[in-house]
Design a protein around this motif. Structure first.
Motif, short mmCIF file in Angstrom:
data_model
loop_
_atom_site.label_atom_id
_atom_site.label_comp_id
_atom_site.label_asym_id
_atom_site.label_seq_id
_atom_site.Cartn_x
_atom_site.Cartn_y
_atom_site.Cartn_z
N GLN A 121 0.83 -1.20 0.00
CA GLN A 121 0.00 0.00 0.00
C GLN A 121 0.87 1.26 0.00
N LEU A 122 1.95 1.23 0.77
CA LEU A 122 2.87 2.37 0.79
C LEU A 122 3.52 2.58 -0.58
N VAL A 123 3.92 1.48 -1.19
CA VAL A 123 4.54 1.55 -2.52
C VAL A 123 3.56 2.17 -3.51
N GLN A 124 2.31 1.73 -3.46
CA GLN A 124 1.30 2.25 -4.37
C GLN A 124 1.04 3.74 -4.13
N LYS A 125 1.11 4.17 -2.86
CA LYS A 125 0.92 5.59 -2.55
C LYS A 125 2.01 6.45 -3.18
N VAL A 126 3.25 5.97 -3.10
CA VAL A 126 4.37 6.73 -3.66
C VAL A 126 4.27 6.77 -5.19
N ILE A 127 3.96 5.64 -5.79
CA ILE A 127 3.84 5.60 -7.25
C ILE A 127 2.68 6.47 -7.71
N ARG A 153 6.21 5.00 -16.69
CA ARG A 153 6.09 3.56 -16.98
C ARG A 153 7.30 2.79 -16.45
N THR A 154 8.47 3.39 -16.52
CA THR A 154 9.68 2.73 -16.03
C THR A 154 9.62 2.53 -14.51
N ILE A 155 9.20 3.56 -13.79
CA ILE A 155 9.06 3.44 -12.34
C ILE A 155 8.08 2.32 -11.99
N TRP A 156 6.94 2.33 -12.65
CA TRP A 156 5.88 1.37 -12.35
C TRP A 156 6.32 -0.06 -12.67
N ARG A 157 6.93 -0.26 -13.83
CA ARG A 157 7.30 -1.62 -14.24
C ARG A 157 8.44 -2.19 -13.39
N VAL A 158 9.38 -1.33 -12.99
CA VAL A 158 10.45 -1.80 -12.11
C VAL A 158 9.87 -2.21 -10.75
N ALA A 159 8.99 -1.38 -10.20
CA ALA A 159 8.38 -1.70 -8.90
C ALA A 159 7.59 -3.00 -8.97
N GLU A 160 6.94 -3.26 -10.11
CA GLU A 160 6.17 -4.50 -10.28
C GLU A 160 7.06 -5.74 -10.24
N MET A 161 8.31 -5.60 -10.66
CA MET A 161 9.22 -6.74 -10.71
C MET A 161 9.78 -7.10 -9.34
N LEU A 162 9.60 -6.21 -8.38
CA LEU A 162 10.22 -6.37 -7.07
C LEU A 162 9.20 -6.83 -6.03
N THR A 163 9.69 -7.40 -4.95
CA THR A 163 8.83 -7.68 -3.81
C THR A 163 8.51 -6.35 -3.13
N GLU A 216 12.71 -0.18 -0.91
CA GLU A 216 14.12 0.20 -0.94
C GLU A 216 14.46 0.93 -2.24
N PHE A 217 13.89 0.48 -3.34
CA PHE A 217 14.11 1.13 -4.64
C PHE A 217 13.57 2.55 -4.63
N LEU A 218 12.36 2.74 -4.14
CA LEU A 218 11.74 4.07 -4.12
C LEU A 218 12.47 5.02 -3.17
N ILE A 219 12.95 4.49 -2.05
CA ILE A 219 13.73 5.32 -1.12
C ILE A 219 15.03 5.78 -1.80
N ALA A 220 15.72 4.83 -2.45
CA ALA A 220 16.98 5.16 -3.12
C ALA A 220 16.77 6.18 -4.23
N ALA A 221 15.69 6.02 -4.99
CA ALA A 221 15.40 6.96 -6.08
C ALA A 221 15.11 8.36 -5.55
N ALA A 222 14.31 8.42 -4.48
CA ALA A 222 13.97 9.73 -3.90
C ALA A 222 15.19 10.37 -3.26
N GLU A 223 16.02 9.59 -2.57
CA GLU A 223 17.21 10.14 -1.94
C GLU A 223 18.18 10.70 -2.97
#
Length: 227
Positions: free
Chosen positions: A38-44, A185-195, A201-208
């Motif tokens: 749910q948190l991941v979906q909020k950020v996306i 689309r790149t953000i969304w598709r990468v997030a879909e490939m991950l647990t 962790e990916f979204l935190i690293a991208a934002a940082e």
């Protein structure tokens, strides 16, 4: 609200969302974690909101989005078609994966699964690689479209004040929209490939990375103004 004010508000809320991500507890299982998802979906969704607002702003003044007066000089120097280059996502993934793998190598050698970005499966790495190749192709095509538009600069000047100017600027808006669609689309598709944990962790690293570049850029601009 002008896009400049919207961006300031949007950026502040991104900080808030990333703070939530950093406080999220590590899941006990890598796959089943509705709270993290749910948190991941909020950020996306927050990124999606940004590109929707940017698309509306582009209809009014696409040229100003390329100038990006709300960004620092350093941020603008890193822009590709008025924003970040989509393929940087993959460099970020590989960097984070390598760093986390090295930090947990002893555990991994003993068969302990960390569940983080350093623990990507072979199938995940293969999918990331395939998406990277696909994204490079799309990125190159958009770059060619922008180059073609820029090559028509003489025609733009010759058009002077007639109606063709707006039509030609419309071509620039079309290129910008395609670039932003690829970014989202790149953000969304990468997030879909991950647990969920890996996506956090990916979204935190991208934002940082985004935060870090902005702070460096603003500091640099302030130093220049004070000279």
């Amino acid at each position: 609200m002008s896009f400049h004010r919207f961006y300031a508000s949007w950026f502040d809320h991104l900080n808030h969302l990333v703070h939530q991500l950093t406080l999220a507890p590590k899941p006990t299982t890598p796959q089943d974690n509705p709270a993290l998802l749910q948190l991941v979906q909020k950020v996306i969704s927050h990124y999606s909101q940004y590109y929707r607002a940017k698309s509306v702003a582009a209809q009014n003044d696409a040229v100003s989005l390329f100038a990006a007066p709300w960004s620092s000089s350093l941020e603008r120097s890193l822009h590709w078609v008025a924003g970040w280059r989509p393929t940087i996502v993959f460099h970020l993934i590989y960097t984070e994966t390598s760093a986390r793998f090295e930090s947990h190598i002893a555990d991994i050698l003993h068969g302990v699964r960390t569940g983080d970005l350093g623990d990507l499966s072979t199938a995940q790495l293969h999918r990331v690689s395939e998406l990277q190749c696909e994204t490079v192709r799309e990125e190159n095509e958009i770059t060619r479209e922008l180059a073609k538009w820029q090559e028509g600069a003489v025609e733009l000047v010759e058009a002077g004040g007639d109606g063709n100017v707006e039509e030609k600027i419309g071509g620039l808006m079309s290129v910008l929209v395609k670039a932003d669609e690829l970014r989202m689309r790149t953000i969304w598709r990468v997030a879909e490939m991950l647990t969920p944990q890996q996506a956090v962790e990916f979204l935190i690293a991208a934002a940082e990375l985004q935060f870090g570049v902005r702070v460096l850029g603003l500091n640099h601009d302030n130093q220049r103004e004070n000279v």
